[in-house]
Design a protein around this motif. Sequence first.
Motif, short mmCIF file in Angstrom:
data_model
loop_
_atom_site.label_atom_id
_atom_site.label_comp_id
_atom_site.label_asym_id
_atom_site.label_seq_id
_atom_site.Cartn_x
_atom_site.Cartn_y
_atom_site.Cartn_z
N TRP A 58 0.82 -1.22 0.00
CA TRP A 58 0.00 0.00 0.00
C TRP A 58 0.85 1.26 0.00
O TRP A 58 0.47 2.27 -0.59
CB TRP A 58 -0.97 0.02 1.18
CG TRP A 58 -2.13 -0.88 0.93
CD1 TRP A 58 -2.40 -2.06 1.55
CD2 TRP A 58 -3.16 -0.69 -0.04
NE1 TRP A 58 -3.54 -2.61 1.02
CE2 TRP A 58 -4.03 -1.80 0.04
CE3 TRP A 58 -3.42 0.29 -0.98
CZ2 TRP A 58 -5.14 -1.93 -0.77
CZ3 TRP A 58 -4.53 0.16 -1.79
CH2 TRP A 58 -5.38 -0.93 -1.68
N LEU A 59 1.98 1.22 0.64
CA LEU A 59 2.88 2.37 0.64
C LEU A 59 3.32 2.69 -0.79
O LEU A 59 3.30 3.85 -1.21
CB LEU A 59 4.10 2.08 1.52
CG LEU A 59 5.18 3.17 1.56
CD1 LEU A 59 4.63 4.42 2.21
CD2 LEU A 59 6.39 2.67 2.29
N TRP A 60 3.68 1.68 -1.55
CA TRP A 60 4.12 1.87 -2.92
C TRP A 60 2.97 2.29 -3.83
O TRP A 60 3.10 3.21 -4.63
CB TRP A 60 4.75 0.59 -3.46
CG TRP A 60 6.05 0.29 -2.79
CD1 TRP A 60 6.25 -0.57 -1.75
CD2 TRP A 60 7.31 0.88 -3.08
NE1 TRP A 60 7.56 -0.56 -1.39
CE2 TRP A 60 8.24 0.31 -2.19
CE3 TRP A 60 7.74 1.82 -4.00
CZ2 TRP A 60 9.58 0.66 -2.20
CZ3 TRP A 60 9.07 2.16 -4.01
CH2 TRP A 60 9.98 1.59 -3.12
N ILE A 61 1.84 1.61 -3.69
CA ILE A 61 0.69 1.89 -4.56
C ILE A 61 0.21 3.33 -4.38
O ILE A 61 0.03 4.07 -5.35
CB ILE A 61 -0.44 0.89 -4.30
CG1 ILE A 61 -0.02 -0.51 -4.76
CG2 ILE A 61 -1.72 1.32 -5.00
CD1 ILE A 61 -0.93 -1.61 -4.29
N VAL A 62 0.02 3.72 -3.13
CA VAL A 62 -0.51 5.07 -2.86
C VAL A 62 0.52 6.14 -3.21
O VAL A 62 0.17 7.18 -3.79
CB VAL A 62 -0.96 5.18 -1.39
CG1 VAL A 62 -1.38 6.60 -1.05
CG2 VAL A 62 -2.10 4.22 -1.11
N SER A 63 1.79 5.89 -2.90
CA SER A 63 2.83 6.89 -3.20
C SER A 63 3.02 7.11 -4.70
O SER A 63 3.44 8.18 -5.12
CB SER A 63 4.15 6.47 -2.57
OG SER A 63 4.07 6.49 -1.18
N LEU A 64 2.73 6.09 -5.49
CA LEU A 64 2.84 6.24 -6.93
C LEU A 64 1.54 6.71 -7.57
O LEU A 64 1.54 7.29 -8.65
CB LEU A 64 3.30 4.93 -7.57
CG LEU A 64 4.68 4.43 -7.12
CD1 LEU A 64 5.00 3.11 -7.80
CD2 LEU A 64 5.76 5.45 -7.36
N ALA A 65 0.41 6.47 -6.90
CA ALA A 65 -0.88 6.87 -7.45
C ALA A 65 -1.22 8.33 -7.16
O ALA A 65 -1.88 8.98 -7.97
CB ALA A 65 -1.98 5.97 -6.90
N VAL A 66 -0.79 8.84 -6.02
CA VAL A 66 -1.15 10.22 -5.65
C VAL A 66 -0.61 11.24 -6.67
O VAL A 66 -1.36 12.11 -7.11
CB VAL A 66 -0.69 10.55 -4.21
CG1 VAL A 66 -0.72 12.02 -3.93
CG2 VAL A 66 -1.58 9.80 -3.23
N PRO A 67 0.66 11.16 -7.10
CA PRO A 67 1.09 12.10 -8.14
C PRO A 67 0.31 11.97 -9.44
O PRO A 67 0.09 12.96 -10.14
CB PRO A 67 2.57 11.76 -8.36
CG PRO A 67 2.99 11.09 -7.12
CD PRO A 67 1.79 10.37 -6.60
#
Length: 96
Positions: A58-67
Amino acid sequence: MDILLALIFGAAYGGVLHFLMPGRTSRGAALAPMIGAVAGGATWLALTWAGLVTTDAWLWIVSLAVPAVVVPVALTVLTRTRASHDARERIRLKIA
């Protein structure tokens, strides 16, 4: 060091969007990559402070999806704001 991946992805995504979205003549070339990098880095920072570790997906998914969500919205708003401001200035200065 993993936060660098979020920063780099956000900056790269912002750089690509700068050239793909309309109105790039009314904003600087560094604006979109900076917005993307800040969005990715801030998301990573907030999620790690919330207790997620680098092995959490989730850390990776959200950090890449927010931008991917923030940059197009921010560029659209900034481009429209700049266009309306320029139109008002042309009227104020009586420029055709």
